[in-house]
Write a protein that holds these residues in place. Structure first.
Motif, PDB file in Angstrom:
ATOM      1  N   ASP A  69       0.828  -1.205   0.000  1.00  0.00           N
ATOM      2  CA  ASP A  69       0.000   0.000   0.000  1.00  0.00           C
ATOM      3  C   ASP A  69       0.866   1.260   0.000  1.00  0.00           C
ATOM      4  OD1 ASP A  69      -2.305  -1.553   0.043  1.00  0.00           O
ATOM      5  OD2 ASP A  69      -2.412  -1.552   2.226  1.00  0.00           O
ATOM      6  N   ASP A  70       0.227   2.411  -0.253  1.00  0.00           N
ATOM      7  CA  ASP A  70       0.946   3.691  -0.240  1.00  0.00           C
ATOM      8  C   ASP A  70       1.652   3.898   1.095  1.00  0.00           C
ATOM      9  OD1 ASP A  70       0.197   4.342  -2.816  1.00  0.00           O
ATOM     10  OD2 ASP A  70      -1.561   5.478  -2.185  1.00  0.00           O
ATOM     11  N   SER A  71       0.940   3.603   2.173  1.00  0.00           N
ATOM     12  CA  SER A  71       1.540   3.663   3.498  1.00  0.00           C
ATOM     13  C   SER A  71       1.669   2.241   4.015  1.00  0.00           C
ATOM     14  CB  SER A  71       0.673   4.486   4.449  1.00  0.00           C
ATOM     15  OG  SER A  71       1.228   4.429   5.749  1.00  0.00           O
ATOM     16  N   ARG A  72       2.849   1.920   4.491  1.00  0.00           N
ATOM     17  CA  ARG A  72       3.093   0.566   4.984  1.00  0.00           C
ATOM     18  C   ARG A  72       2.925   0.473   6.496  1.00  0.00           C
ATOM     19  NH1 ARG A  72       8.692  -0.454   1.876  1.00  0.00           N
ATOM     20  NH2 ARG A  72       8.983   1.716   2.454  1.00  0.00           N
ATOM     21  N   THR A  73       2.678   1.611   7.140  1.00  0.00           N
ATOM     22  CA  THR A  73       2.569   1.646   8.597  1.00  0.00           C
ATOM     23  C   THR A  73       1.102   1.633   9.026  1.00  0.00           C
ATOM     24  OG1 THR A  73       2.789   4.052   8.486  1.00  0.00           O
ATOM     25  CG2 THR A  73       4.795   2.790   8.973  1.00  0.00           C
ATOM     26  N   TYR A  74       0.461   0.498   8.836  1.00  0.00           N
ATOM     27  CA  TYR A  74      -0.979   0.373   9.107  1.00  0.00           C
ATOM     28  C   TYR A  74      -1.336   0.773  10.539  1.00  0.00           C
ATOM     29  CZ  TYR A  74      -0.837  -2.765   4.980  1.00  0.00           C
ATOM     30  OH  TYR A  74      -0.640  -3.318   3.749  1.00  0.00           O
ATOM     31  N   PHE A  75      -0.591   0.253  11.497  1.00  0.00           N
ATOM     32  CA  PHE A  75      -0.920   0.505  12.902  1.00  0.00           C
ATOM     33  C   PHE A  75      -0.684   1.964  13.279  1.00  0.00           C
ATOM     34  CE2 PHE A  75       0.284   0.208  17.525  1.00  0.00           C
ATOM     35  CZ  PHE A  75      -0.991  -0.024  17.988  1.00  0.00           C
TER      36      PHE A  75
END
Length: 95
Positions: A69-75
């Protein structure tokens, strides 16, 4: 710094991957001991605090890195979104 002995044990109830994501964020921002702590030691400290064994920390981090995804930092994204919603809600209540 304030030294407090917890009255009860605290347990991490989120996903293990989320804790590793948080761990790497804290390490990256030098939030613990001005960054003078390694990832493995920080993993141990968080394991003690939250009563959970953090297994294969580096492998979990590599899996996080490979997210598409565009951002890999889901949490971290979820934390940011929820704290902002909480503040908006508090503002609306006059708090």
């Amino acid at each position: 710094a304030l030294s407090v002995k917890p009255a009860k044990k605290h347990c991490w109830t989120g996903k293990a991957t989320d804790l590793v994501e948080l761990l790497y964020a804290l390490d990256t921002c030098d939030c613990i001991n001005d960054g003078e702590i390694g990832v493995e030691e920080l993993a141990y400290v968080l394991s003690v605090i939250f009563g959970v064994e953090i297994k294969n920390c580096y492998n979990v981090y590599m899996n996080i890195k490979h997210r598409k995804d565009d951002s890999r930092t889901y949490f971290l994204d979820e934390l940011r979104e929820k704290i902002n919603k909480r503040m908006v809600g508090s503002d609306l209540k006059g708090g």
